[in-house]
Design a protein around this motif. Structure first.
Motif, PDB file in Angstrom:
ATOM      1  N   VAL B 145       0.870  -1.181   0.000  1.00  0.00           N
ATOM      2  CA  VAL B 145       0.000   0.000   0.000  1.00  0.00           C
ATOM      3  C   VAL B 145       0.902   1.225   0.000  1.00  0.00           C
ATOM      4  N   TYR B 147       1.439   5.301   0.152  1.00  0.00           N
ATOM      5  CA  TYR B 147       0.702   6.375   0.821  1.00  0.00           C
ATOM      6  C   TYR B 147       1.437   7.701   0.737  1.00  0.00           C
ATOM      7  N   THR B 167      -8.957   3.512   7.905  1.00  0.00           N
ATOM      8  CA  THR B 167      -9.839   3.903   6.796  1.00  0.00           C
ATOM      9  C   THR B 167     -11.092   4.586   7.342  1.00  0.00           C
ATOM     10  N   TRP B 178      -8.867   6.139   0.259  1.00  0.00           N
ATOM     11  CA  TRP B 178      -8.397   5.260  -0.817  1.00  0.00           C
ATOM     12  C   TRP B 178      -8.530   5.854  -2.218  1.00  0.00           C
ATOM     13  N   LEU B 269      -4.113   6.810   0.054  1.00  0.00           N
ATOM     14  CA  LEU B 269      -3.641   5.418   0.100  1.00  0.00           C
ATOM     15  C   LEU B 269      -3.935   4.762  -1.250  1.00  0.00           C
ATOM     16  N   HIS B 271      -3.426   0.914  -3.291  1.00  0.00           N
ATOM     17  CA  HIS B 271      -2.925  -0.461  -3.378  1.00  0.00           C
ATOM     18  C   HIS B 271      -2.471  -0.684  -4.815  1.00  0.00           C
TER      19      HIS B 271
END
Lengths: 385, 429
Positions: B145, B147, B167, B178, B269, B271
């Motif tokens: 992840v 950030y 979150t 996200w 954030l 992924h």
């Protein structure tokens, strides 16, 4: 004349490589002059024939390849936009209307497939453009798959955002920066450039005209010089054979010079085609913009409750005007552009038989040179000086 | 000059020879044609590598990059006009094309690859056979992840529940955590499959992951369902995703992080695999990442990876020369420089030393020292399964309540795939 022209030509050519065998200096000089003139005739024949054939073949290739490839890529572009518009309208109208617009979408996809095949068959821009076409065909397969899934969902009455996102992903494959329309635009530009290159290189390069003009001028000057030499040396006013040969040289030059207006006409046709395609592009842009807005409206209608993000609004904000799809007008533009380009290039194609007339005139020219010298050479055959 | 020395006959021959030369073109050595998944900056970096190849060998190249590589390549191969070399982002495609007999092996590189690759990467290059068919030109580390350090100043979440809490806290305070985008042209949905794979690997471990990736574990198995639910718990919460879940569905994955380093950031954030580093660098961002956390804290033993594999469809001398070049240590050293640390090699002779900064070095270190590496399962699965998986994550985001049906549909697809179509080498070292 005791021998046939062909036999005399053969003897003369043989003499050009054995000029030192005569007994008389004047005789040898005459044979030498005749030999050089025959070389000049051969050079004129070959360069004129090659120039005429080269220009004609280039124009013919441009007409048979580049123009259909340009029109094929443009037609594929337009058909894909129309297919997408029809499909989105069909989905938006619901299952009751899926038949009409859906069928139109299928028809347009069929047209797009045929146009891509046409562009591929006539590709004039080399392997890079072939690869562009393959990319489009690959993307088209994915596009069709997403649209088919959307169709299934809409037919089954799926009210979720999923059906709209299927349309969205299909639209990305069509309109995205790496999508089909972008590749087709690149393909079209490459084909237009290829047409320009074809008509400006090789035998159609402006400087290439010197390849046949220079030999014609040199041979013409040589024929005049020989006339003057004969007049001074033999006190004859004019040699009628060489005079006729000069006439035939003019005929050869005139025939070959037909390539000059042909080239200009072909180049003008290419310029006109580029302008027509540019005008078509302007018009089709409004259809493309309208299509993007239709997609955005369809998707927004489904996603508003869960958030649409900024992507949909950005997609809809197109730079072109707000006119509704004018596909028929655009289609007309393409047809007209194709007809204009075809007739301009067809007009630049002189009959193929004219090249054989060049050969015939050149053969006559050679024969006249041989016969023009024959009497004088015979006179000096047994002279010592 | 004596008249007899002037040879018009010879002149005639010379004229004809000159004309013949004028009308015939000079032949050129064939270029090598390549198709790959890289466009934009990645495509430009690959062209730099190819330019080096051209300088070294004198062989011209013709590269075409498309993000819809699979579909395009399938059309090419079906039409009998494949490129000389293709860079495949999916090992399953390598296996399938090898089984179809569409590929030429690169047996001459066997020793080089054995020396350069760990056994797991070598197995991948061999497409499950004993002969090398591919060169791993680029590796991507997943399961991380990324950030924006300005927004996450405390310790990174070490467990899944901490990540969920983080979150929810930020979402409740009006800061959307996200960045998420599912769009990827023909492969739309793959960012979601990366999530599911990663969560499953972290929660259930490599053995379960291996069985699942090899088609031996049902989609309806509790471990698999739990992975989907965990993802839903994270990204379906109100305010969790920039643009909402609809926005995630409609945003291209390359644009999802557009506002990550804005002021204020739209999200902070993401992924993503290690290849995203080039995007961040372009934005001039400070980089940081943490491993996707598992249920309990601890050092991650197993990591998900993917790779881009150069393989040869036409055995021409030029293509072989390119494969030799791509496998060389020199070419592998060039990549990280060309893409400013966004490219990672699996070549042990090059490894982390080729990287220029701390973040890139730590990614490279994980790639070369992790206990277990597991390939991206959706890249290994048969195409029908991969396609269904991609579309299933889109379906889940669109209708989270339909998870049972989605998993049942996926299971039906799994059962319909012949057993021999599954690749059995997902995890290893």
């Amino acid at each position: 004349m005791r021998h046939g022209i062909a036999a005399q030509l053969g003897t003369a050519l043989l003499a050009t490589v054995r000029v030192g065998e005569g007994r008389s200096t004047t005789g040898r000089r005459l044979r030498l002059l005749r030999g050089w003139l025959l070389v000049g005739v051969a050079l004129v024949a070959v360069t004129s024939f090659a120039a005429f054939t080269g220009v004609r073949d280039t124009v013919e290739t441009a007409r048979a390849q580049a123009v259909p490839a340009i029109l094929g890529s443009a037609s594929a572009y337009e058909s894909l936009v129309r297919a997408n518009t029809a499909a989105v309208l069909a989905l938006d109208d619901g299952p009751a209307r899926l038949g009409g617009s859906g069928e139109l979408a299928q028809t347009q996809l069929g047209v797009a497939g045929q146009s891509l095949a046409q562009a591929g068959e006539h590709n004039a821009a080399g392997p890079v453009s072939r690869r562009e076409l393959q990319l489009v065909q690959g993307l088209l397969a994915s596009y069709t798959s997403w649209m088919a899934q959307a169709d299934v969902r809409y037919r089954s009455g799926d009210e979720s955002v999923a059906a709209a996102t299927d349309v969205w992903y299909a639209a990305q494959l069509l309109h995205g920066s790496d999508g089909m329309l972008a590749h087709l635009s690149r393909l079209r530009a490459a084909q237009l450039d290829a047409l320009d290159r074809q008509l400006a290189t090789g035998w159609t390069h402006p400087a290439t005209v010197a390849v046949w003009v220079v030999p014609v001028l040199v041979l013409g000057a040589a024929l005049v010089a020989v006339q003057l030499y004969f007049r001074r040396r033999f006190r004859r006013t004019l040699n009628p054979h060489l005079l006729a040969a000069t006439g035939l040289l003019l005929a050869v030059a005139t025939l070959t010079a037909l390539t000059l207006p042909a080239q200009a006409q072909a180049q003008a046709g290419a310029v006109q085609l580029r302008e027509d395609v540019g005008a078509w592009q302007q018009r089709v842009q409004s259809s493309t913009a309208a299509d993007r807005r239709l997609v955005a409206a369809l998707v927004t209608g489904r996603c508003w409750s869960i958030g649409c993000g900024p992507a949909v609004a950005e997609f809809a904000a197109t730079p072109s005007g707000s006119a509704p799809p004018r596909a028929s007008a655009a289609e007309h533009d393409l047809t007209v552009a194709g007809e204009r380009a075809d007739s301009a290039l067809a007009a630049a194609l002189w009959p193929s038989m004219l090249r054989w007339l060049i050969v015939l005139c050149s053969a006559g020219l050679a024969a006249l040179v041989v016969t023009g010298f024959q009497a004088r050479i015979n006179e000096y055959r047994f002279h010592l000086t | 000059m004596r008249p007899g020395r002037r040879r018009p006959g010879r002149a005639l021959l010379l004229v004809l020879a000159a004309l013949a030369t004028l009308t015939t073109g000079c032949g050129t050595a064939g270029a090598v044609t390549i198709i790959g998944p890289w466009t934009g900056a990645e495509g430009a970096a690959f062209r730099e590598i190819l330019e080096q190849f051209r300088r070294q060998t004198g062989i011209a190249y013709d590269y075409h990059g498309t993000r819809s590589l699979s579909a395009v390549l399938a059309v090419d191969v079906r039409g009998g006009t494949p490129p000389d070399v293709a860079v495949l982002p999916s090992p399953n495609e390598l296996v399938n094309y090898q089984r179809q007999g569409a590929l030429s092996d690169v047996a001459e590189l066997a020793d080089t690859l054995r020396r350069s690759y760990s056994p797991q990467w070598l197995q991948l290059a061999q497409a499950g056979t004993g002969r090398p068919y591919a060169v791993v030109v680029k590796a991507t580390l997943k399961g991380m992840v990324w950030y924006n350090p300005a927004m996450l100043q405390g310790p990174a979440p070490a467990t899944w529940s901490q990540l969920v809490r983080l979150t929810r806290t930020h979402a409740a305070e009006g800061r959307t955590p996200w960045c998420l985008g599912m769009g990827a042209m023909a492969a739309s949905g793959f960012p979601g499959t990366d999530w599911i794979e990663d969560i499953l690997l972290r929660r259930a471990g490599p053995r379960v992951y291996q069985r699942w990736a090899a088609g031996e574990l049902p989609w309806t198995a509790p471990e698999v369902r739990a992975a989907w639910e965990a993802w839903g718990e994270l990204v379906l919460a109100e305010g969790a995703v920039h643009g909402g879940r609809g926005g995630a569905l409609l945003t291209d994955f390359t644009e999802a992080n557009d506002t990550m380093f804005a002021d204020p950031p739209g999200c902070f954030l993401e992924h993503q695999g290690s290849s995203v580093v080039s995007d961040y660098r372009k934005a001039g961002a400070r980089l940081a990442f943490f491993p996707t956390p598992g249920p309990t804290a601890g050092t991650a033993r197993a990591w998900e990876v993917s790779a881009d594999l150069a393989t040869m469809f036409r055995s021409t001398p030029q293509a072989r020369e390119l494969m030799r070049f791509l496998a060389s240590d020199d070419a592998q050293r060039l990549w990280p420089r060309a893409e400013q640390g966004a490219v990672f090699t699996v070549n042990r002779a090059v490894s982390a030393a080729a990287q220029t900064d701390r973040v890139s070095r730590s990614v490279a270190r994980i790639l070369t020292t992790a206990d277990v590496l597991c390939y991206d399962a959706s890249d290994l699965m048969p195409p029908a399964m991969t396609n269904a998986f991609h579309r299933a994550v889109l379906g889940y985001l669109a209708e989270p309540g339909a998870l049972e049906e989605i998993l049942a549909d996926l299971e039906r697809v799994r059962l319909g795939v012949p057993p021999q179509d599954w690749a059995g080498f997902a995890c290893g070292r």
